[in-house]
Design a protein around this motif. Structure first.
Motif, PDB file in Angstrom:
ATOM      1  N   ASP A   2       0.917  -1.335  -0.112  1.00  0.00           N
ATOM      2  CA  ASP A   2       0.075  -0.024  -0.078  1.00  0.00           C
ATOM      3  C   ASP A   2       0.915   1.214   0.035  1.00  0.00           C
ATOM      4  OD1 ASP A   2      -2.303  -1.560  -0.080  1.00  0.00           O
ATOM      5  OD2 ASP A   2      -2.725  -1.511   2.075  1.00  0.00           O
ATOM      6  N   ALA A   3       1.931   1.378   0.863  1.00  0.00           N
ATOM      7  CA  ALA A   3       2.853   2.272   0.926  1.00  0.00           C
ATOM      8  C   ALA A   3       3.379   2.621  -0.611  1.00  0.00           C
ATOM      9  CB  ALA A   3       4.007   2.109   2.060  1.00  0.00           C
ATOM     10  N   LEU A   4       3.841   1.491  -1.013  1.00  0.00           N
ATOM     11  CA  LEU A   4       4.694   1.689  -2.559  1.00  0.00           C
ATOM     12  C   LEU A   4       3.443   2.466  -3.607  1.00  0.00           C
ATOM     13  CD1 LEU A   4       6.670  -1.433  -2.570  1.00  0.00           C
ATOM     14  CD2 LEU A   4       7.686   0.943  -2.215  1.00  0.00           C
ATOM     15  N   ARG A   5       2.377   1.721  -3.432  1.00  0.00           N
ATOM     16  CA  ARG A   5       1.405   2.150  -4.285  1.00  0.00           C
ATOM     17  C   ARG A   5       1.109   3.772  -4.258  1.00  0.00           C
ATOM     18  NH1 ARG A   5      -1.316  -2.452  -2.966  1.00  0.00           N
ATOM     19  NH2 ARG A   5      -1.054  -4.072  -4.543  1.00  0.00           N
ATOM     20  N   ALA A   6       1.015   4.152  -2.762  1.00  0.00           N
ATOM     21  CA  ALA A   6       0.735   5.571  -2.564  1.00  0.00           C
ATOM     22  C   ALA A   6       1.927   6.384  -3.033  1.00  0.00           C
ATOM     23  CB  ALA A   6       0.589   5.701  -0.915  1.00  0.00           C
ATOM     24  N   TYR A   7       3.191   5.752  -2.722  1.00  0.00           N
ATOM     25  CA  TYR A   7       4.290   6.750  -3.440  1.00  0.00           C
ATOM     26  C   TYR A   7       4.245   7.025  -4.592  1.00  0.00           C
ATOM     27  CZ  TYR A   7       8.858   7.522  -5.059  1.00  0.00           C
ATOM     28  OH  TYR A   7       9.906   8.123  -5.854  1.00  0.00           O
ATOM     29  N   ALA A   8       4.117   5.771  -5.488  1.00  0.00           N
ATOM     30  CA  ALA A   8       4.052   5.712  -6.986  1.00  0.00           C
ATOM     31  C   ALA A   8       2.768   6.694  -7.266  1.00  0.00           C
ATOM     32  CB  ALA A   8       3.593   4.225  -7.503  1.00  0.00           C
ATOM     33  N   ARG A   9       1.700   6.910  -6.783  1.00  0.00           N
ATOM     34  CA  ARG A   9       0.664   7.908  -7.106  1.00  0.00           C
ATOM     35  C   ARG A   9       1.035   9.100  -6.941  1.00  0.00           C
ATOM     36  NH1 ARG A   9      -2.799   3.874  -4.789  1.00  0.00           N
ATOM     37  NH2 ARG A   9      -2.644   5.130  -2.782  1.00  0.00           N
ATOM     38  N   GLN A  10       1.638   9.529  -5.887  1.00  0.00           N
ATOM     39  CA  GLN A  10       2.342  10.929  -5.488  1.00  0.00           C
ATOM     40  C   GLN A  10       3.497  11.356  -6.465  1.00  0.00           C
ATOM     41  OE1 GLN A  10       2.765  11.760  -1.396  1.00  0.00           O
ATOM     42  NE2 GLN A  10       0.901  11.046  -0.792  1.00  0.00           N
ATOM     43  N   ARG A  11       4.203  10.184  -6.635  1.00  0.00           N
ATOM     44  CA  ARG A  11       5.405  10.338  -7.483  1.00  0.00           C
ATOM     45  C   ARG A  11       5.080  10.951  -8.904  1.00  0.00           C
ATOM     46  NH1 ARG A  11       7.473   5.100  -9.301  1.00  0.00           N
ATOM     47  NH2 ARG A  11       5.632   5.627 -10.559  1.00  0.00           N
ATOM     48  N   ASP A  12       3.919  10.172  -9.442  1.00  0.00           N
ATOM     49  CA  ASP A  12       3.339  10.287 -10.931  1.00  0.00           C
ATOM     50  C   ASP A  12       2.831  11.659 -10.882  1.00  0.00           C
ATOM     51  OD1 ASP A  12       4.603   8.076 -11.627  1.00  0.00           O
ATOM     52  OD2 ASP A  12       2.430   7.112 -11.356  1.00  0.00           O
ATOM     53  N   LEU A  13       2.073  12.236  -9.773  1.00  0.00           N
ATOM     54  CA  LEU A  13       1.377  13.483 -10.071  1.00  0.00           C
ATOM     55  C   LEU A  13       2.544  14.461  -9.895  1.00  0.00           C
ATOM     56  CD1 LEU A  13      -1.299  12.943  -7.250  1.00  0.00           C
ATOM     57  CD2 LEU A  13      -1.500  13.467  -9.723  1.00  0.00           C
ATOM     58  N   LYS A  19      12.429  12.391 -15.576  1.00  0.00           N
ATOM     59  CA  LYS A  19      13.760  12.286 -16.256  1.00  0.00           C
ATOM     60  C   LYS A  19      14.474  11.008 -16.383  1.00  0.00           C
ATOM     61  CE  LYS A  19      14.692  17.069 -14.892  1.00  0.00           C
ATOM     62  NZ  LYS A  19      15.579  17.996 -13.796  1.00  0.00           N
ATOM     63  N   ASP A  20      13.917  10.061 -15.410  1.00  0.00           N
ATOM     64  CA  ASP A  20      14.409   8.687 -15.484  1.00  0.00           C
ATOM     65  C   ASP A  20      13.106   7.808 -15.319  1.00  0.00           C
ATOM     66  OD1 ASP A  20      17.525   8.364 -15.549  1.00  0.00           O
ATOM     67  OD2 ASP A  20      17.292   9.927 -13.903  1.00  0.00           O
ATOM     68  N   ARG A  21      13.356   6.365 -15.725  1.00  0.00           N
ATOM     69  CA  ARG A  21      12.303   5.526 -15.457  1.00  0.00           C
ATOM     70  C   ARG A  21      12.555   4.751 -14.160  1.00  0.00           C
ATOM     71  NH1 ARG A  21       9.590   3.171 -19.834  1.00  0.00           N
ATOM     72  NH2 ARG A  21       9.905   1.202 -18.933  1.00  0.00           N
ATOM     73  N   ALA A  22      13.240   5.349 -13.141  1.00  0.00           N
ATOM     74  CA  ALA A  22      13.393   4.608 -11.930  1.00  0.00           C
ATOM     75  C   ALA A  22      12.316   4.597 -11.164  1.00  0.00           C
ATOM     76  CB  ALA A  22      14.578   5.242 -11.142  1.00  0.00           C
ATOM     77  N   PHE A  23      12.033   3.862 -10.253  1.00  0.00           N
ATOM     78  CA  PHE A  23      10.688   3.578  -9.286  1.00  0.00           C
ATOM     79  C   PHE A  23      10.988   5.028  -8.314  1.00  0.00           C
ATOM     80  CE2 PHE A  23       8.341   2.660  -5.791  1.00  0.00           C
ATOM     81  CZ  PHE A  23       6.783   2.624  -6.215  1.00  0.00           C
ATOM     82  N   PHE A  24      12.227   4.921  -7.726  1.00  0.00           N
ATOM     83  CA  PHE A  24      12.118   6.104  -6.611  1.00  0.00           C
ATOM     84  C   PHE A  24      13.220   7.243  -7.329  1.00  0.00           C
ATOM     85  CE2 PHE A  24      12.084   2.061  -3.969  1.00  0.00           C
ATOM     86  CZ  PHE A  24      11.067   2.552  -3.275  1.00  0.00           C
ATOM     87  N   ASN A  30      15.149  12.922 -10.987  1.00  0.00           N
ATOM     88  CA  ASN A  30      16.126  11.926 -11.489  1.00  0.00           C
ATOM     89  C   ASN A  30      16.085  10.689 -10.642  1.00  0.00           C
ATOM     90  OD1 ASN A  30      16.830  13.972 -13.120  1.00  0.00           O
ATOM     91  ND2 ASN A  30      18.654  14.739 -11.819  1.00  0.00           N
ATOM     92  N   ARG A  31      16.880   9.539 -11.299  1.00  0.00           N
ATOM     93  CA  ARG A  31      16.984   8.370 -10.068  1.00  0.00           C
ATOM     94  C   ARG A  31      17.887   8.995  -9.281  1.00  0.00           C
ATOM     95  NH1 ARG A  31      17.636   3.236 -11.863  1.00  0.00           N
ATOM     96  NH2 ARG A  31      17.023   4.010 -14.080  1.00  0.00           N
ATOM     97  N   LEU A  32      17.593   8.142  -7.905  1.00  0.00           N
ATOM     98  CA  LEU A  32      18.440   8.477  -6.784  1.00  0.00           C
ATOM     99  C   LEU A  32      19.884   8.107  -7.143  1.00  0.00           C
ATOM    100  CD1 LEU A  32      16.202   7.255  -3.889  1.00  0.00           C
ATOM    101  CD2 LEU A  32      16.908   9.716  -4.416  1.00  0.00           C
TER     102      LEU A  32
END
Length: 74
Positions: A2-13, A19-24, A30-32
């Motif tokens: 759930d936390a990863l899905r919430a992060y992904a939603r906020q990141r995508d917003l 600039k990168d296709r990294a998850f985080f 950019n990629r960390l």
């Protein structure tokens, strides 16, 4: 999960065209960097109460997850 899905939603917003296709991503989209990842991971471990004086690496959690998951499937 759930936390990863919430992060992904906020990141995508925040970064609809990162600039990168990294998850985080960093605060710049950019990629960390390896150092940035380690600092963020260490801070998350402290917040989660996983900082018992021994350095924990992301790989350690991956290994622990796989070990526990395989026991459940056996």
């Amino acid at each position: 999960m759930d936390a990863l899905r919430a992060y992904a939603r906020q990141r995508d917003l925040a970064y609809p065209k990162p600039k990168d296709r990294a998850f985080f991503l960093s605060s710049r989209g950019n990629r960390l960097s390896p150092t940035g990842l380690q600092l963020a991971f260490a801070a998350a471990c402290r917040i989660a109460g996983l900082d018992d004086g021994k350095a924990l690496r992301p790989h350690d959690l991956r290994h622990r997850f796989c070990s526990h998951a395989s026991r459940r499937l056996a």
